[in-house]
Design an enzyme around this catalytic site. Structure first.
Site, short mmCIF file in Angstrom:
data_model
loop_
_atom_site.label_atom_id
_atom_site.label_comp_id
_atom_site.label_asym_id
_atom_site.label_seq_id
_atom_site.Cartn_x
_atom_site.Cartn_y
_atom_site.Cartn_z
N ASP A 163 19.12 -42.06 5.22
CA ASP A 163 19.06 -43.51 5.10
C ASP A 163 18.21 -44.10 6.23
O ASP A 163 18.52 -43.93 7.40
CB ASP A 163 20.47 -44.09 5.15
CG ASP A 163 20.48 -45.61 5.24
OD1 ASP A 163 19.58 -46.24 4.64
OD2 ASP A 163 21.37 -46.16 5.90
N TYR B 136 7.81 -56.91 1.76
CA TYR B 136 9.20 -57.08 1.32
C TYR B 136 10.18 -56.59 2.38
O TYR B 136 11.08 -57.30 2.80
CB TYR B 136 9.44 -56.33 0.01
CG TYR B 136 10.90 -56.31 -0.39
CD1 TYR B 136 11.47 -57.40 -1.05
CD2 TYR B 136 11.73 -55.24 -0.06
CE1 TYR B 136 12.81 -57.41 -1.38
CE2 TYR B 136 13.07 -55.24 -0.38
CZ TYR B 136 13.61 -56.33 -1.04
OH TYR B 136 14.96 -56.35 -1.35
N HIS B 137 10.00 -55.36 2.83
CA HIS B 137 10.94 -54.78 3.78
C HIS B 137 10.82 -55.39 5.16
O HIS B 137 11.74 -55.28 5.97
CB HIS B 137 10.76 -53.26 3.84
CG HIS B 137 11.23 -52.56 2.60
ND1 HIS B 137 10.35 -52.05 1.67
CD2 HIS B 137 12.47 -52.32 2.12
CE1 HIS B 137 11.05 -51.51 0.67
NE2 HIS B 137 12.32 -51.67 0.92
N HIS C 171 17.45 -47.46 6.39
CA HIS C 171 17.76 -48.87 6.61
C HIS C 171 18.46 -49.00 7.96
O HIS C 171 19.67 -48.82 8.06
CB HIS C 171 18.66 -49.41 5.49
CG HIS C 171 17.92 -49.68 4.22
ND1 HIS C 171 18.10 -48.92 3.09
CD2 HIS C 171 17.00 -50.61 3.90
CE1 HIS C 171 17.33 -49.39 2.11
NE2 HIS C 171 16.65 -50.41 2.59
N TYR D 187 14.33 -52.83 -10.77
CA TYR D 187 14.18 -51.64 -9.90
C TYR D 187 15.33 -50.70 -10.21
O TYR D 187 16.49 -51.04 -9.99
CB TYR D 187 14.22 -52.12 -8.45
CG TYR D 187 14.04 -51.05 -7.41
CD1 TYR D 187 12.96 -50.17 -7.45
CD2 TYR D 187 14.92 -50.97 -6.34
CE1 TYR D 187 12.79 -49.21 -6.47
CE2 TYR D 187 14.75 -50.02 -5.34
CZ TYR D 187 13.69 -49.14 -5.41
OH TYR D 187 13.53 -48.20 -4.43
N LYS E 68 22.78 -42.57 12.87
CA LYS E 68 22.47 -42.71 11.44
C LYS E 68 22.33 -41.32 10.84
O LYS E 68 21.24 -40.72 10.87
CB LYS E 68 21.19 -43.53 11.25
CG LYS E 68 21.40 -45.03 11.46
CD LYS E 68 20.29 -45.86 10.87
CE LYS E 68 20.19 -45.76 9.37
NZ LYS E 68 21.37 -46.25 8.65
#
Length: 662
Positions: A540, A173-174, A542, A19, A536
């Site tokens: 981003d 995945y996340h 996450h 990746y 935040k």
């Protein structure tokens, strides 16, 4: 003739990927060609956050984010440079892109057309799973219903025009990165796939007799953690459940069209900043989980680098991960055997348990009205926040062992992390160069063609026409990513998803008595409840760290302000002022901490709020810590700081009037 598990001809190996993408399209192209020369057999493109969220590099929210976590692609010129000297007709390309997937696919197809490629021969994947973005990664733009419209438009167009392309990569995945248990990963991903296919059916763009073909192009992108026996069972459960759903819910008779086709990146959540060399073993073990069982083997594998908990990996670090795949595929006898777990009573029992639990969760989501309803009600997000909180608490208490973190912490200094250049950094001038190039691009194009293309895109979005061909026309006219995004924002509006962090403290939070007493004591001194703003800044998405800090602070008795992701520094400072907070915590994991924190600190000073202590958390290299402290930051936390109670005690100390007076 007796059956034998031995195969004289080896199976074909999976697609080898890393990746990658950073800085500029030109620099990323050089990296791709270098990786392909080293034996990589497919590309996996990482896009920067402005590209992922539909902004140009000169947008206010793009400040500090350009080229940091991926490559900026603002228009067809960038896409040309990204794939220069790479024949797209012969390449299998995965693009990790969701909210703007239709646009990036349009740019890709436009470049392929320029190369003279046959669209019918293009192979690859766009992730195009916006549903999971509300739960984990955070790069959504629109509300769930228009997002589903975009997903189904891409699917309905590709099955005819680019038939070998995977138009959506349902991404669990996340979910695991956000704390999902294996049961949640199975159930939430399958619920998303069901919602997508039901949406395609309802959209009416695909004839009933061709619907099975669409089902056969659905792919998945999964995660594999270090508990590899459970992970193998999870993958076998995925394959069986998907086969049953395709057959029973959608009536797909062809076994090939019911196959669970998936790619994988193994777990990044478990990579440790402490003793990072241990991550090599974690990555290897996690790779085994998705390759050992032939019946549930991944079709494409990409591995993180050992040092990704520290920062961007260098080309050599990526090569090291690539070599692990090649050694397993070409030096071992793995590909010479049938499934080595067939007939295992242990494996069969674990698969059965996971399937039963996942089906129970799936039924619950169906009762709510499906995945979209479970997002809008915040059910799935709240479940992930709770699961992640339980995982972190288990590490804190030592119930879950992590070598180098809470077990066997004594270590020699690693020579792998010594000296300058141990991680890749994006040069400071990249953003300015990208912005200048973008301005030059706008000045040189045909404004009339751009305007006409954007008007047709707007009309298609309003009328319900498939947006893919209008998007390709936009790409060829020189439209930018931000302009494409702005048109759809004007039609669909924007959206802020539930945070999953409720205001009510948990009643079952153990071991917080001393912390709660400290919060109560300092609140008395302050004359009101200690108030903590968790923000935040930037793009981003996450949010795991911010959510867990907010949850622990709330459970400790603090008054919490947490408005979720994607805030400008101006908005954060305004919230601090309006909320009259005692402390500000900033969470940034995109590598953009220095410019964003400096901006917040300056604005706090301009607003007369420089007395409010600011703490910062993220993947922050040691050399950046001094810069942040010089900007006035009171405390810095990185992934090695897993003890959340200690962080909360630090917050109490920072705002204690007696400590300040001393």
């Amino acid at each position: 003739m007796a059956e034998t598990p031995f195969q004289h001809d080896k199976d074909r190996p999976w697609i080898f990927r890393t990746y990658a993408g950073h800085s500029t399209a030109k620099a990323s192209n050089a990296l791709y060609r270098e990786n392909l020369a080293r034996g990589q057999t497919g590309l996996s493109v990482a896009f920067d956050l402005p590209t992922q969220t539909g902004y140009d590099s000169d947008h206010v929210l793009a400040k500090g984010e350009v080229g940091k976590v991926g490559v900026p692609v603002a228009h067809i010129g960038d896409m040309r440079a990204l794939f220069d000297q790479i024949p797209l007709e012969q390449m299998n390309t995965s693009m990790t892109i969701n909210a703007t997937a239709a646009w990036l696919l349009a740019l890709y197809v436009a470049v392929a057309d320029e190369q003279g490629a046959d669209r019918a021969k293009l192979t690859g994947t766009v992730q195009n799973d916006i549903i999971k973005e509300y739960l984990s990664r955070g790069t959504y733009v629109f509300a769930p219903k228009p997002s589903m419209r975009l997903i189904t438009d891409v699917i309905s167009w590709t099955y005819r025009d680019v038939p070998k392309w995977n138009p959506t990569n349902v991404c669990s995945y996340h979910l695991q990165e956000a704390g999902a248990t294996p049961t949640q990963e199975l159930a939430f991903a399958l619920a998303t796939a069901i919602a997508v296919l039901d949406g395609v059916k309802a959209g009416g763009q695909v004839p009933e007799d061709e619907f099975a073909t669409v089902v056969g192009r659905i792919s998945f992108f999964v995660n594999a953690g270090v508990r590899f026996v459970t992970e193998i069972a999870k993958m076998r459960a995925f394959t069986e459940l998907w086969d049953e759903i395709c057959r029973e819910r959608y009536g797909v008779e062809d076994e090939k069209l019911r196959r669970f086709r998936y790619g994988v990146q193994v777990n990044s959540l478990g990579l440790t900043e402490q003793q990072p060399e241990n991550n090599v073993y974690r990555i290897l073990i996690e790779m085994l989980a998705v390759t050992l069982s032939k019946g549930a083997r991944a079709r494409a594998v990409q591995l993180p680098a050992w040092n990704e908990a520290l920062g961007l990996p260098r080309p050599w670090d990526q090569q090291w991960s690539l070599r692990a795949q090649q050694i397993l595929a070409f030096e071992t006898d793995l590909l010479e055997y049938e499934d080595i777990f067939d007939g295992s009573h242990v494996m069969e029992k674990k698969v059965r348990e996971l399937k039963e639990a996942a089906l129970e969760e799936l039924w619950l989501i169906e009762e709510m009205g499906g995945a979209v309803a479970a997002i809008e009600s915040a059910y799935m997000k709240e479940q992930l926040v709770r699961s992640n909180a339980e995982r972190l608490e288990a590490i804190e208490r030592g119930n879950l062992s992590v070598v180098g973190v809470n077990k066997y912490v004594e270590t020699a200094i690693s020579p792998l992390t010594a000296g300058e250049g141990a991680i890749l950094t994006v040069e400071a001038g990249v953003e300015a160069e990208q912005v200048a190039a973008l301005e030059a691009w706008r000045a040189a194009r045909d404004d009339g063609a751009v305007k006409a293309a954007l008007e047709d895109l707007r009309a298609a979005a309003k009328e319900g026409r498939n947006i893919m061909e209008p998007s390709i026309t936009c790409a060829k006219a020189g439209v930018t990513t931000g302009e494409w995004g702005d048109v759809l924002r004007s039609v669909f509006g924007e959206y802020r998803a539930p945070t999953g962090v409720s205001s009510a403290a948990r009643n079952d939070a153990d071991g917080l008595e001393d912390l709660r007493a400290a919060v109560d004591a300092v609140s008395v001194k302050l004359g009101r409840r200690l108030k903590f703003l968790v923000g935040k800044p930037g793009l981003d998405g996450h949010s795991n760290g911010a959510e867990q800090i907010a949850v622990r602070a709330r459970d400790a008795g603090m008054d919490i302000v947490y408005d979720g992701i994607r805030l400008t520094p101006e908005q954060i400072v305004s919230s601090a002022q309006d909320g009259d907070v005692h402390v500000v915590g900033l969470s940034i994991l995109s590598g953009s901490h220095v410019p964003l924190v400096e901006d917040v600190m300056k604005r706090l000073g301009d607003a007369g709020l420089s007395h409010i202590p600011v703490i910062v958390g993220g993947i922050i290299p040691r050399e950046d810590e001094d810069t942040l402290r010089q900007a006035g930051v009171a405390a810095i936390y990185t992934p090695k700081d897993f003890d959340l109670n200690r962080i909360m005690h630090d917050v109490v100390t920072l705002v204690d009037p007696d400590d300040k007076a001393a």
